[in-house]
Design a protein around this motif. Structure first.
Motif, PDB file in Angstrom:
ATOM      1  N   MET A   1      11.884  21.332   5.258  1.00 31.99           N
ATOM      2  CA  MET A   1      12.399  21.621   4.125  1.00 31.99           C
ATOM      3  C   MET A   1      11.621  21.181   3.002  1.00 31.99           C
ATOM      4  SD  MET A   1      16.473  21.893   5.046  1.00 31.99           S
ATOM      5  CE  MET A   1      17.030  23.040   3.729  1.00 31.99           C
ATOM      6  N   ARG A   2      11.301  19.978   3.292  1.00 32.32           N
ATOM      7  CA  ARG A   2      10.419  19.270   2.029  1.00 32.32           C
ATOM      8  C   ARG A   2       9.180  20.299   1.751  1.00 32.32           C
ATOM      9  NH1 ARG A   2      11.451  13.382   4.584  1.00 32.32           N
ATOM     10  NH2 ARG A   2      11.378  14.571   6.278  1.00 32.32           N
ATOM     11  N   ASP A   3       8.531  20.869   3.082  1.00 33.22           N
ATOM     12  CA  ASP A   3       7.422  21.466   2.719  1.00 33.22           C
ATOM     13  C   ASP A   3       7.519  22.728   2.117  1.00 33.22           C
ATOM     14  OD1 ASP A   3       5.948  19.418   4.051  1.00 33.22           O
ATOM     15  OD2 ASP A   3       5.815  20.644   5.933  1.00 33.22           O
ATOM     16  N   ASP A   4       8.917  23.497   2.383  1.00 33.47           N
ATOM     17  CA  ASP A   4       9.327  24.597   1.766  1.00 33.47           C
ATOM     18  C   ASP A   4       9.319  24.207   0.368  1.00 33.47           C
ATOM     19  OD1 ASP A   4       8.902  26.012   4.204  1.00 33.47           O
ATOM     20  OD2 ASP A   4      11.182  25.843   4.488  1.00 33.47           O
ATOM     21  N   ILE A   5      10.005  23.266   0.000  1.00 37.20           N
ATOM     22  CA  ILE A   5      10.358  22.990  -1.466  1.00 37.20           C
ATOM     23  C   ILE A   5       8.987  22.787  -2.214  1.00 37.20           C
ATOM     24  CG2 ILE A   5      11.263  21.223  -2.993  1.00 37.20           C
ATOM     25  CD1 ILE A   5      13.788  20.726  -0.865  1.00 37.20           C
ATOM     26  N   ALA A   6       8.252  22.100  -1.674  1.00 34.78           N
ATOM     27  CA  ALA A   6       6.873  21.945  -2.179  1.00 34.78           C
ATOM     28  C   ALA A   6       6.122  23.188  -2.609  1.00 34.78           C
ATOM     29  CB  ALA A   6       6.182  20.832  -1.313  1.00 34.78           C
ATOM     30  N   CYS A   7       6.340  23.817  -1.455  1.00 37.74           N
ATOM     31  CA  CYS A   7       5.517  25.473  -1.494  1.00 37.74           C
ATOM     32  C   CYS A   7       6.154  25.992  -2.818  1.00 37.74           C
ATOM     33  CB  CYS A   7       5.621  26.190  -0.350  1.00 37.74           C
ATOM     34  SG  CYS A   7       4.857  27.671  -0.382  1.00 37.74           S
ATOM     35  N   ALA A   8       7.461  26.073  -2.727  1.00 38.23           N
ATOM     36  CA  ALA A   8       7.952  26.715  -3.805  1.00 38.23           C
ATOM     37  C   ALA A   8       7.878  26.472  -5.374  1.00 38.23           C
ATOM     38  CB  ALA A   8       9.558  26.589  -3.807  1.00 38.23           C
ATOM     39  N   ALA A   9       7.665  25.066  -5.391  1.00 38.42           N
ATOM     40  CA  ALA A   9       7.078  24.289  -6.708  1.00 38.42           C
ATOM     41  C   ALA A   9       5.759  24.838  -6.858  1.00 38.42           C
ATOM     42  CB  ALA A   9       7.335  22.974  -6.581  1.00 38.42           C
ATOM     43  N   ASP A  10       4.908  24.683  -6.018  1.00 41.37           N
ATOM     44  CA  ASP A  10       3.373  25.045  -6.208  1.00 41.37           C
ATOM     45  C   ASP A  10       3.299  26.448  -6.811  1.00 41.37           C
ATOM     46  OD1 ASP A  10       2.808  22.503  -5.606  1.00 41.37           O
ATOM     47  OD2 ASP A  10       2.187  23.077  -3.492  1.00 41.37           O
ATOM     48  N   GLU A  11       4.239  27.419  -6.101  1.00 40.07           N
ATOM     49  CA  GLU A  11       4.227  28.938  -6.399  1.00 40.07           C
ATOM     50  C   GLU A  11       4.943  29.228  -7.813  1.00 40.07           C
ATOM     51  OE1 GLU A  11       2.454  30.978  -5.173  1.00 40.07           O
ATOM     52  OE2 GLU A  11       1.624  29.625  -3.632  1.00 40.07           O
ATOM     53  N   GLY A  12       5.667  27.926  -8.448  1.00 37.28           N
ATOM     54  CA  GLY A  12       6.155  28.210  -9.529  1.00 37.28           C
ATOM     55  C   GLY A  12       7.203  28.699  -9.708  1.00 37.28           C
ATOM     56  N   ALA A  13       8.250  28.529  -8.356  1.00 36.67           N
ATOM     57  CA  ALA A  13       9.693  28.975  -8.513  1.00 36.67           C
ATOM     58  C   ALA A  13      10.530  28.162  -9.354  1.00 36.67           C
ATOM     59  CB  ALA A  13      10.061  28.801  -6.978  1.00 36.67           C
ATOM     60  N   ASP A  14      11.669  29.052  -9.900  1.00 42.58           N
ATOM     61  CA  ASP A  14      12.445  28.457 -10.652  1.00 42.58           C
ATOM     62  C   ASP A  14      13.440  27.596 -10.031  1.00 42.58           C
ATOM     63  OD1 ASP A  14      11.426  29.436 -13.142  1.00 42.58           O
ATOM     64  OD2 ASP A  14      12.769  31.629 -12.770  1.00 42.58           O
ATOM     65  N   GLY A  15      13.783  27.856  -8.581  1.00 43.66           N
ATOM     66  CA  GLY A  15      14.732  27.085  -7.996  1.00 43.66           C
ATOM     67  C   GLY A  15      14.608  27.368  -6.512  1.00 43.66           C
ATOM     68  N   VAL A  16      15.479  26.513  -5.677  1.00 41.61           N
ATOM     69  CA  VAL A  16      15.484  26.755  -4.270  1.00 41.61           C
ATOM     70  C   VAL A  16      17.078  26.854  -3.901  1.00 41.61           C
ATOM     71  CG1 VAL A  16      13.147  25.638  -3.764  1.00 41.61           C
ATOM     72  CG2 VAL A  16      15.221  24.130  -3.896  1.00 41.61           C
ATOM     73  N   VAL A  17      17.092  27.294  -2.560  1.00 43.35           N
ATOM     74  CA  VAL A  17      18.695  27.275  -2.041  1.00 43.35           C
ATOM     75  C   VAL A  17      18.759  26.894  -0.724  1.00 43.35           C
ATOM     76  CG1 VAL A  17      20.469  28.743  -1.672  1.00 43.35           C
ATOM     77  CG2 VAL A  17      18.826  29.502  -3.271  1.00 43.35           C
ATOM     78  N   PRO A  41      11.856  19.689 -11.185  1.00 46.34           N
ATOM     79  CA  PRO A  41      12.855  20.048 -11.938  1.00 46.34           C
ATOM     80  C   PRO A  41      13.466  21.440 -11.770  1.00 46.34           C
ATOM     81  CG  PRO A  41      10.526  20.308 -13.112  1.00 46.34           C
ATOM     82  CD  PRO A  41      10.459  19.656 -11.672  1.00 46.34           C
ATOM     83  N   MET A  42      13.241  21.713 -10.633  1.00 39.84           N
ATOM     84  CA  MET A  42      13.689  23.359 -10.021  1.00 39.84           C
ATOM     85  C   MET A  42      15.238  23.130 -10.064  1.00 39.84           C
ATOM     86  SD  MET A  42      10.984  24.791  -7.323  1.00 39.84           S
ATOM     87  CE  MET A  42      11.287  23.415  -6.241  1.00 39.84           C
ATOM     88  N   GLU A  43      15.824  24.175 -10.288  1.00 42.63           N
ATOM     89  CA  GLU A  43      17.231  24.430 -10.016  1.00 42.63           C
ATOM     90  C   GLU A  43      17.657  24.327  -8.625  1.00 42.63           C
ATOM     91  OE1 GLU A  43      19.927  24.955 -12.612  1.00 42.63           O
ATOM     92  OE2 GLU A  43      18.397  24.120 -13.778  1.00 42.63           O
ATOM     93  N   VAL A  44      18.704  23.791  -8.264  1.00 42.71           N
ATOM     94  CA  VAL A  44      18.965  23.737  -6.764  1.00 42.71           C
ATOM     95  C   VAL A  44      20.537  24.412  -6.539  1.00 42.71           C
ATOM     96  CG1 VAL A  44      19.815  22.407  -4.708  1.00 42.71           C
ATOM     97  CG2 VAL A  44      17.608  21.525  -6.151  1.00 42.71           C
ATOM     98  N   THR A  45      20.547  25.412  -5.534  1.00 44.98           N
ATOM     99  CA  THR A  45      21.855  25.990  -5.395  1.00 44.98           C
ATOM    100  C   THR A  45      22.213  25.646  -3.795  1.00 44.98           C
ATOM    101  OG1 THR A  45      21.345  27.769  -6.453  1.00 44.98           O
ATOM    102  CG2 THR A  45      23.020  28.333  -4.975  1.00 44.98           C
TER     103      THR A  45
END
Length: 86
Positions: A1-17, A41-45
């Motif tokens: 999950m840490r890798d997925d969060i890092a990938c989302a951040a690298d791709e400019g995602a506004d948040g993760v779930v 600083p991404m939003e977390v749901t």
């Protein structure tokens, strides 16, 4: 999950779930909090894992303690149907 969060951040995602529960069925406050901090600083749901807990009121308080910004829930129901009744 840490890798997925890092990938989302690298791709400019506004948040993760995500939603983590303990084997006993309560919110995994420690690990959810760590992932929430990592996601900033991404939003977390926190997702519908909340609906699988044995005490939703306590679980909601626990999610709030993790720093998550919002919760997805069906109010404890098996589905979140959009059908209107009657």
């Amino acid at each position: 999950m840490r890798d997925d969060i890092a990938c989302a951040a690298d791709e400019g995602a506004d948040g993760v779930v995500f939603g983590l529960l303990t084997p006993e069925g309560s919110v995994d406050v420690e690990n959810t909090g760590l992932l929430t901090s990592l996601a900033a600083p991404m939003e977390v749901t926190f997702h519908r894992a909340l609906d699988m807990t044995s005490d939703m009121e306590t679980a909601l308080d626990d999610v709030a303690r993790t720093g998550a910004n919002r919760v997805l829930t069906s109010g404890g129901a098996n589905t979140a149907s959009l059908e209107a009744n009657g």
